[in-house]
Write a protein that holds these residues in place. Structure first.
Motif, PDB file in Angstrom:
ATOM      1  N   ARG A 425       0.761  -1.167  -0.153  1.00 45.28           N
ATOM      2  CA  ARG A 425       0.049   0.061  -0.021  1.00 45.28           C
ATOM      3  C   ARG A 425       0.740   1.032  -0.023  1.00 45.28           C
ATOM      4  O   ARG A 425       1.698   1.529  -0.909  1.00 45.28           O
ATOM      5  CB  ARG A 425      -0.900  -0.065   1.010  1.00 45.28           C
ATOM      6  N   SER A 426       0.605   2.132   1.086  1.00 50.71           N
ATOM      7  CA  SER A 426       1.489   3.511   0.946  1.00 50.71           C
ATOM      8  C   SER A 426       2.708   3.282   1.122  1.00 50.71           C
ATOM      9  O   SER A 426       3.593   4.168   0.989  1.00 50.71           O
ATOM     10  CB  SER A 426       0.658   4.308   2.181  1.00 50.71           C
ATOM     11  N   ASP A 427       3.369   1.952   1.483  1.00 52.23           N
ATOM     12  CA  ASP A 427       4.747   1.920   1.746  1.00 52.23           C
ATOM     13  C   ASP A 427       5.492   1.797   0.391  1.00 52.23           C
ATOM     14  O   ASP A 427       6.797   2.142   0.371  1.00 52.23           O
ATOM     15  CB  ASP A 427       5.232   0.735   2.449  1.00 52.23           C
ATOM     16  N   LEU A 428       4.904   1.757  -0.786  1.00 49.06           N
ATOM     17  CA  LEU A 428       5.259   1.620  -2.061  1.00 49.06           C
ATOM     18  C   LEU A 428       5.838   2.724  -2.401  1.00 49.06           C
ATOM     19  O   LEU A 428       5.022   3.952  -2.394  1.00 49.06           O
ATOM     20  CB  LEU A 428       4.417   0.756  -3.128  1.00 49.06           C
ATOM     21  N   SER A 429       6.774   3.071  -3.221  1.00 50.78           N
ATOM     22  CA  SER A 429       7.370   4.150  -4.186  1.00 50.78           C
ATOM     23  C   SER A 429       6.255   4.326  -5.110  1.00 50.78           C
ATOM     24  O   SER A 429       5.299   3.319  -5.698  1.00 50.78           O
ATOM     25  CB  SER A 429       8.590   3.884  -4.639  1.00 50.78           C
ATOM     26  N   TRP A 430       6.247   5.489  -5.958  1.00 49.23           N
ATOM     27  CA  TRP A 430       5.237   5.742  -7.010  1.00 49.23           C
ATOM     28  C   TRP A 430       5.774   4.711  -8.240  1.00 49.23           C
ATOM     29  O   TRP A 430       4.963   4.086  -8.903  1.00 49.23           O
ATOM     30  CB  TRP A 430       5.440   7.087  -7.563  1.00 49.23           C
ATOM     31  N   ASP A 431       7.181   4.390  -8.287  1.00 50.94           N
ATOM     32  CA  ASP A 431       7.372   3.418  -9.430  1.00 50.94           C
ATOM     33  C   ASP A 431       6.987   2.242  -9.312  1.00 50.94           C
ATOM     34  O   ASP A 431       6.525   1.302 -10.163  1.00 50.94           O
ATOM     35  CB  ASP A 431       8.953   3.692  -9.776  1.00 50.94           C
ATOM     36  N   GLU A 432       7.003   1.778  -8.080  1.00 52.44           N
ATOM     37  CA  GLU A 432       6.622   0.570  -7.377  1.00 52.44           C
ATOM     38  C   GLU A 432       5.245   0.335  -7.719  1.00 52.44           C
ATOM     39  O   GLU A 432       4.546  -0.868  -8.078  1.00 52.44           O
ATOM     40  CB  GLU A 432       6.822  -0.011  -6.174  1.00 52.44           C
ATOM     41  N   THR A 433       4.089   1.312  -7.296  1.00 50.97           N
ATOM     42  CA  THR A 433       2.932   1.165  -7.626  1.00 50.97           C
ATOM     43  C   THR A 433       2.504   1.285  -9.098  1.00 50.97           C
ATOM     44  O   THR A 433       1.551   0.202  -9.335  1.00 50.97           O
ATOM     45  CB  THR A 433       2.255   2.495  -7.147  1.00 50.97           C
ATOM     46  N   ILE A 434       3.087   1.902  -9.949  1.00 48.70           N
ATOM     47  CA  ILE A 434       2.863   2.095 -11.318  1.00 48.70           C
ATOM     48  C   ILE A 434       3.368   0.497 -11.902  1.00 48.70           C
ATOM     49  O   ILE A 434       2.590   0.054 -12.647  1.00 48.70           O
ATOM     50  CB  ILE A 434       3.640   3.001 -12.080  1.00 48.70           C
ATOM     51  N   GLN A 435       4.523  -0.068 -11.497  1.00 53.62           N
ATOM     52  CA  GLN A 435       4.814  -1.293 -11.769  1.00 53.62           C
ATOM     53  C   GLN A 435       3.831  -2.415 -11.437  1.00 53.62           C
ATOM     54  O   GLN A 435       3.457  -3.092 -12.372  1.00 53.62           O
ATOM     55  CB  GLN A 435       6.172  -1.860 -11.429  1.00 53.62           C
ATOM     56  N   LEU A 436       3.079  -2.516 -10.427  1.00 56.37           N
ATOM     57  CA  LEU A 436       2.149  -3.448 -10.176  1.00 56.37           C
ATOM     58  C   LEU A 436       1.041  -3.249 -10.642  1.00 56.37           C
ATOM     59  O   LEU A 436       0.295  -3.966 -11.069  1.00 56.37           O
ATOM     60  CB  LEU A 436       1.931  -3.276  -8.510  1.00 56.37           C
ATOM     61  N   ASP A 437       0.505  -1.648 -11.022  1.00 54.16           N
ATOM     62  CA  ASP A 437      -0.644  -1.695 -11.705  1.00 54.16           C
ATOM     63  C   ASP A 437      -0.581  -2.060 -13.094  1.00 54.16           C
ATOM     64  O   ASP A 437      -1.432  -2.696 -13.677  1.00 54.16           O
ATOM     65  CB  ASP A 437      -0.991  -0.226 -11.549  1.00 54.16           C
ATOM     66  N   LEU A 438       0.299  -1.588 -13.838  1.00 57.00           N
ATOM     67  CA  LEU A 438       0.740  -2.340 -15.163  1.00 57.00           C
ATOM     68  C   LEU A 438       0.764  -3.717 -15.318  1.00 57.00           C
ATOM     69  O   LEU A 438       0.292  -4.557 -16.377  1.00 57.00           O
ATOM     70  CB  LEU A 438       1.917  -1.622 -15.857  1.00 57.00           C
ATOM     71  N   GLN A 439       1.336  -4.296 -14.251  1.00 58.59           N
ATOM     72  CA  GLN A 439       1.374  -5.902 -14.057  1.00 58.59           C
ATOM     73  C   GLN A 439       0.024  -6.513 -14.168  1.00 58.59           C
ATOM     74  O   GLN A 439      -0.308  -7.389 -14.851  1.00 58.59           O
ATOM     75  CB  GLN A 439       2.356  -6.521 -12.921  1.00 58.59           C
ATOM     76  N   TYR A 440      -0.950  -5.839 -13.742  1.00 56.38           N
ATOM     77  CA  TYR A 440      -2.314  -6.281 -13.468  1.00 56.38           C
ATOM     78  C   TYR A 440      -3.048  -5.948 -14.542  1.00 56.38           C
ATOM     79  O   TYR A 440      -3.699  -6.891 -15.167  1.00 56.38           O
ATOM     80  CB  TYR A 440      -3.159  -5.604 -12.237  1.00 56.38           C
ATOM     81  N   VAL A 441      -3.071  -4.657 -15.267  1.00 54.03           N
ATOM     82  CA  VAL A 441      -3.679  -4.464 -16.428  1.00 54.03           C
ATOM     83  C   VAL A 441      -3.207  -5.143 -17.662  1.00 54.03           C
ATOM     84  O   VAL A 441      -3.900  -5.857 -18.410  1.00 54.03           O
ATOM     85  CB  VAL A 441      -2.990  -2.950 -16.878  1.00 54.03           C
ATOM     86  N   ASP A 442      -1.928  -5.690 -17.697  1.00 53.45           N
ATOM     87  CA  ASP A 442      -1.442  -6.692 -18.672  1.00 53.45           C
ATOM     88  C   ASP A 442      -1.768  -8.163 -18.659  1.00 53.45           C
ATOM     89  O   ASP A 442      -1.907  -8.850 -19.555  1.00 53.45           O
ATOM     90  CB  ASP A 442      -0.028  -6.109 -19.154  1.00 53.45           C
ATOM     91  N   ASN A 443      -1.784  -8.576 -17.483  1.00 53.43           N
ATOM     92  CA  ASN A 443      -1.832 -10.019 -17.168  1.00 53.43           C
ATOM     93  C   ASN A 443      -2.823 -10.421 -16.345  1.00 53.43           C
ATOM     94  O   ASN A 443      -3.233 -11.615 -15.779  1.00 53.43           O
ATOM     95  CB  ASN A 443      -0.666 -10.378 -16.513  1.00 53.43           C
TER      96      ASN A 443
END
Length: 467
Positions: A425-443
């Motif tokens: 959650r909020s412990d993640l950096s912005w880049d980590e958040t984006i990476q996880l979101d894109l991983q969800y969108v693509d997979n």
């Protein structure tokens, strides 16, 4: 490479046998069912056979997954196999009794797999039970591969060196084990000898080839011959990141190996199932949780002046704005005070987060810790603005700063929970958040949503990163 602990396989076999046979035997005996011991033996044998057939006991897979869905899938197959056996033997055991007797096998196997996963993950954080990798490629490409492997610990690979093809600086921090240049455009066995010597010197288990024009098909072919003859594996890194293996299909054409990437799931049965699960689950949640809504509403009103609900414009799928509902956790002037707090933002990028935000009320801290402030978003899910699982719904000012890559997270509906919530959650950096979101969108897949929702419960109870 240090091998995995020897107790993984014996403990898995012991758990699966006793966890299946013992409950069946005890429950059938208690209910005076015929053939209790025979039923227990058949159930245990079937469970072992199914998991053996699906390679769950293979050394390379032991401890590699903590997911519940593969075990659940195996267990459903077990139910089907035993149902056929019951019908063929003309037995009269009650279906509910059989289900109750077999349920412990599912739970105990899940516990065993989780324990093995945790032990293996702990060992890898200490650089144990790893696969030693020698990366070869043009400097920039080899650097990218090394940095990706070094950035996470949920895999067995550790880079022991880089062999650079041609000139260029190595900036990843990995050891430069050597440089190679090919004197002739025609591939020959002479090309592989320096690399093979380096791999043997560093005791590499795998030579990983980074993408680049220097490694032609014929050179790769000769390299594979030399490495395999020496007992060293060859791996190819195609340069793709965050692509689920479920979307990759190995094929061939004209004798040439091809890697086909299946498009993300956007239409068909799975999106329909997701929509049905979203709206039905949200509607049921609103009904079941209505008493809790009343209690939270009273707590919010009694703790600070202002409305019970906080409504805020967010950006949904395809950039469509909508009004998101939450229980109010801040004082009424929170939005007006945001600008004065911008200098102490604790997250890089357009997102604003503070660990100890002075605008949050006392009741709000409790609600945020338990994620109870998010419950009114069930209304948004019923309306179709949001999903139960998806990327975090962004603010308009955040979206205005998105680049082309970040904007891709708007390809699906935002969610109440997602990979970002179960990963910190909020412990993640912005880049980590984006990476996880894109991983969800693509997979994305329907089963991945089920898995995320199951893991969300633990994240909520743990409360890590919730503020």
């Amino acid at each position: 490479m240090r091998l995995k602990s020897r107790w993984y396989l014996p403990i898995a076999l012991f758990t699966d046998v006793t966890g299946t046979a013992l409950p069946v035997a005890l429950l059938f005996r208690a209910e005076s069912q015929p053939y209790a011991l025979w039923s227990a033996a058949v159930a245990a044998l079937a469970w072992l056979s199914i998991q053996t057939f699906r390679h769950r006991y293979a050394e390379r897979l032991m401890g590699e997954s903590r997911g519940a869905l593969p075990v659940l899938h195996d267990w459903l197959i077990l139910l089907g196999v035993l149902a056929v056996c019951r019908a063929a033997a003309d037995l009269r055991h009650g279906p509910l009794l059989c289900l109750a007797a077999l349920l412990p096998s599912l739970l105990l196997t899940l516990v065993c797999r989780k324990a093995t996963y945790r032990h293996l993950a702990s060992a890898r954080r200490k650089a144990q039970v790893v696969t030693r990798v020698l990366v070869i490629g043009e400097p920039s490409a080899a650097d990218d591969v090394a940095e990706h492997l070094a950035g996470r610990t949920d895999h067995p690979y550790i880079v022991v060196g880089i062999v650079a093809l041609g000139a260029g600086e190595i900036t990843s921090g990995s050891r430069l084990a050597g440089r190679m240049t090919f004197g002739s455009p025609v591939a020959s066995s002479e090309d592989t000898r320096p690399l093979l010597a380096t791999a043997q010197e560093l005791q590499a288990d795998v030579v990983m080839v980074a993408p680049g024009a220097s490694m032609s098909g014929e050179r790769l072919r000769r390299l594979s011959w030399a490495l395999h003859d020496a007992g060293v594996e060859l791996a190819l890194a195609p340069g793709l990141v965050e692509i689920s293996v479920k979307r990759l299909q190995a094929t061939s054409a004209a004798g040439m190996a091809l890697l086909r990437i299946v498009p993300p799931v956007r239409r068909g049965v799975q999106p329909v199932l997701k929509s049905v699960m979203d709206r039905a689950g949200a509607a049921l949640g609103l009904v079941v949780l209505s008493p809790l809504f009343v209690l939270i509403a009273l707590a919010v009103r009694l703790n600070s002046a202002g409305p019970v609900f906080y409504r805020q414009e967010r950006i949904g799928q395809a950039g469509t704005p909508f009004v998101m509902w939450k229980f109010r956790t801040m004082h009424r002037d929170a939005d007006a005070r945001k600008a004065e707090l911008a200098a102490v933002n604790e997250v890089e990028g357009p997102m604003f987060k503070m660990r100890r935000d002075p605008r949050v009320t006392g009741a709000g801290r409790v609600l945020r810790r338990a994620s109870l402030d998010e419950l009114p978003q069930l209304i948004n899910v019923v309306r179709g603005d949001m999903s139960l699982v998806g990327p975090r719904p962004p603010l308009p000012e955040e979206v205005a700063l998105y680049n082309e890559v970040e904007a891709r997270r708007l390809a699906v509906r935002p969610g109440m929970t997602g990979l970002w919530q179960i990963s910190g959650r909020s412990d993640l950096s912005w880049d980590e958040t984006i990476q996880l979101d894109l991983q969800y969108v693509d997979n994305w897949s329907f089963t991945s949503d089920v898995d995320v929702m199951a893991r969300t419960l633990r994240a909520v109870v743990d409360g890590r990163g919730a503020y």
